[in-house]
Design an enzyme around this catalytic site. Sequence first.
Site, PDB file in Angstrom:
ATOM      1  N   LYS A   9      -0.695  11.139  11.032  1.00  0.00           N
ATOM      2  CA  LYS A   9      -1.492  11.678   9.939  1.00  0.00           C
ATOM      3  C   LYS A   9      -2.192  13.264  10.283  1.00  0.00           C
ATOM      4  O   LYS A   9      -2.082  13.503  11.521  1.00  0.00           O
ATOM      5  CB  LYS A   9      -3.293  10.963  10.177  1.00  0.00           C
ATOM      6  CG  LYS A   9      -2.150   9.562   9.332  1.00  0.00           C
ATOM      7  CD  LYS A   9      -3.026   8.069   9.479  1.00  0.00           C
ATOM      8  CE  LYS A   9      -3.468   7.225   8.894  1.00  0.00           C
ATOM      9  NZ  LYS A   9      -3.979   5.961   9.086  1.00  0.00           N
ATOM     10  N   TYR A  49      -3.848   4.138  -1.476  1.00  0.00           N
ATOM     11  CA  TYR A  49      -4.701   3.827  -0.672  1.00  0.00           C
ATOM     12  C   TYR A  49      -5.493   3.002  -1.630  1.00  0.00           C
ATOM     13  O   TYR A  49      -6.713   2.595  -1.845  1.00  0.00           O
ATOM     14  CB  TYR A  49      -5.772   4.676   0.364  1.00  0.00           C
ATOM     15  CG  TYR A  49      -5.648   4.804   1.553  1.00  0.00           C
ATOM     16  CD1 TYR A  49      -4.788   3.467   2.394  1.00  0.00           C
ATOM     17  CD2 TYR A  49      -5.362   5.592   2.142  1.00  0.00           C
ATOM     18  CE1 TYR A  49      -4.509   4.348   3.479  1.00  0.00           C
ATOM     19  CE2 TYR A  49      -4.925   6.553   3.269  1.00  0.00           C
ATOM     20  CZ  TYR A  49      -4.623   6.028   4.206  1.00  0.00           C
ATOM     21  OH  TYR A  49      -3.917   6.403   5.314  1.00  0.00           O
ATOM     22  N   ASN A 112      -5.747   6.779  13.210  1.00  0.00           N
ATOM     23  CA  ASN A 112      -5.221   5.875  13.993  1.00  0.00           C
ATOM     24  C   ASN A 112      -3.479   6.489  13.874  1.00  0.00           C
ATOM     25  O   ASN A 112      -2.594   5.830  14.258  1.00  0.00           O
ATOM     26  CB  ASN A 112      -5.484   4.524  13.514  1.00  0.00           C
ATOM     27  CG  ASN A 112      -4.692   4.274  11.926  1.00  0.00           C
ATOM     28  OD1 ASN A 112      -4.839   5.183  11.165  1.00  0.00           O
ATOM     29  ND2 ASN A 112      -5.200   3.183  11.878  1.00  0.00           N
ATOM     30  N   HIS A 115       0.671   6.103   9.365  1.00  0.00           N
ATOM     31  CA  HIS A 115       0.676   5.147   8.516  1.00  0.00           C
ATOM     32  C   HIS A 115       2.172   4.555   8.252  1.00  0.00           C
ATOM     33  O   HIS A 115       3.103   5.614   8.243  1.00  0.00           O
ATOM     34  CB  HIS A 115       0.325   5.795   6.802  1.00  0.00           C
ATOM     35  CG  HIS A 115       0.668   5.066   5.694  1.00  0.00           C
ATOM     36  ND1 HIS A 115       0.210   3.668   5.224  1.00  0.00           N
ATOM     37  CD2 HIS A 115       1.617   4.920   5.165  1.00  0.00           C
ATOM     38  CE1 HIS A 115       0.551   2.860   5.195  1.00  0.00           C
ATOM     39  NE2 HIS A 115       1.719   3.551   4.684  1.00  0.00           N
ATOM     40  N   GLU A 126       6.250   3.305  -1.690  1.00  0.00           N
ATOM     41  CA  GLU A 126       5.526   4.150  -0.913  1.00  0.00           C
ATOM     42  C   GLU A 126       6.997   5.707  -0.266  1.00  0.00           C
ATOM     43  O   GLU A 126       5.929   7.030  -1.030  1.00  0.00           O
ATOM     44  CB  GLU A 126       5.009   4.025   0.541  1.00  0.00           C
ATOM     45  CG  GLU A 126       3.750   3.206   0.056  1.00  0.00           C
ATOM     46  CD  GLU A 126       3.084   2.707   1.341  1.00  0.00           C
ATOM     47  OE1 GLU A 126       3.749   2.878   2.787  1.00  0.00           O
ATOM     48  OE2 GLU A 126       2.129   2.024   1.176  1.00  0.00           O
TER      49      GLU A 126
HETATM   50  P1  DAT Z   1      -3.227  -0.141   8.438  1.00  0.00           P
HETATM   51  O1  DAT Z   1      -2.892   1.304   8.245  1.00  0.00           O
HETATM   52  O2  DAT Z   1      -2.903  -0.846   9.737  1.00  0.00           O
HETATM   53  O3  DAT Z   1      -1.816  -0.949   7.678  1.00  0.00           O
HETATM   54  P2  DAT Z   1      -5.325  -0.379   6.444  1.00  0.00           P
HETATM   55  O4  DAT Z   1      -3.604  -0.501   5.289  1.00  0.00           O
HETATM   56  O5  DAT Z   1      -5.329  -1.593   6.427  1.00  0.00           O
HETATM   57  O6  DAT Z   1      -4.581  -0.473   7.816  1.00  0.00           O
HETATM   58  O7  DAT Z   1      -6.131   0.577   6.346  1.00  0.00           O
HETATM   59  C1  DAT Z   1      -5.507   1.832   5.506  1.00  0.00           C
HETATM   60  C2  DAT Z   1      -6.465   2.689   6.775  1.00  0.00           C
HETATM   61  O8  DAT Z   1      -7.369   2.414   6.268  1.00  0.00           O
HETATM   62  C3  DAT Z   1      -6.010   2.484   8.080  1.00  0.00           C
HETATM   63  O9  DAT Z   1      -4.999   3.328   9.282  1.00  0.00           O
HETATM   64  C4  DAT Z   1      -7.571   3.107   8.330  1.00  0.00           C
HETATM   65  C5  DAT Z   1      -8.198   2.664   7.778  1.00  0.00           C
HETATM   66  N1  DAT Z   1      -9.533   2.007   7.576  1.00  0.00           N
HETATM   67  C6  DAT Z   1      -9.098   0.327   7.262  1.00  0.00           C
HETATM   68  N2  DAT Z   1      -9.972  -0.166   8.249  1.00  0.00           N
HETATM   69  C7  DAT Z   1     -10.918   0.519   8.066  1.00  0.00           C
HETATM   70  C8  DAT Z   1     -12.953   0.624   8.796  1.00  0.00           C
HETATM   71  N3  DAT Z   1     -13.131  -0.731   8.587  1.00  0.00           N
HETATM   72  N4  DAT Z   1     -13.143   1.824   8.863  1.00  0.00           N
HETATM   73  C9  DAT Z   1     -12.743   2.627   8.570  1.00  0.00           C
HETATM   74  N5  DAT Z   1     -11.163   2.666   8.077  1.00  0.00           N
HETATM   75  C10 DAT Z   1     -10.780   1.926   8.010  1.00  0.00           C
HETATM   76 MG    MG Z   2      -1.536  -0.641   5.385  1.00  0.00          MG
END
Ligand code: DAT
Ligand code: MG
Length: 153
Positions: A9, A49, A112, A115, A126
């Site tokens: 990212k 997303y 974080n 992805h 994807e």
């Molecule tokens: P992951 O990346 O661990 O698969 P995800 O698919 O639930 O997690 O979410 C995608 C991204 O969205 C994640 O890497 C960071 C962002 N995100 C998720 N939950 C969030 C939150 N509560 N506040 C801010 N950003 C968030």
């Molecule tokens: Mg995810």
Amino acid sequence: MQKTLILLKPDCVQRSLVGEIMNRFERKGLKIVAMKMIHLDDEVLKDHYAHLADKPFFPGLANFMKASPVIALALEGHSAVEVVRTLVGATSGRKADVGSIRGDYSISVSANLIHASDTPENAEIELKRFFKEGEIFNYQRVDVDFIYADDEK
Ligand code: DAT
Ligand code: MG
């Protein structure tokens, strides 16, 4: 062998952590089978997303993902989807286990670093989202006999 889609990212690119994180994947024995730098736009982010489109943080997440180019990677290995998710760690860098990539380099939920596809089904979708067929390579690494047992290859 399974393939999975990784995005390094904007925070990973901006913090000059690309080499360090690629090194972790390579040392694990995962094979890089595709790699490119791209600047994400709203159209691809809405697809990528889609499961988060209704969340209040979605606009901030989309802006963050557009803040600079990202690196898209396809990694191949035995159980690659699950192995990579374990290496990457929990979504929040504050909660991710020490030793995982997010646990070691991130202190944020949204910044974080990485992805990674969460299921084999999503990995297929994807990979197609980010790579054309000819952009994913088929080759053997010379160390394959020392990374896997015969019945794992
Ligand atoms: P992951 O990346 O661990 O698969 P995800 O698919 O639930 O997690 O979410 C995608 C991204 O969205 C994640 O890497 C960071 C962002 N995100 C998720 N939950 C969030 C939150 N509560 N506040 C801010 N950003 C968030
Ligand atoms: Mg995810």
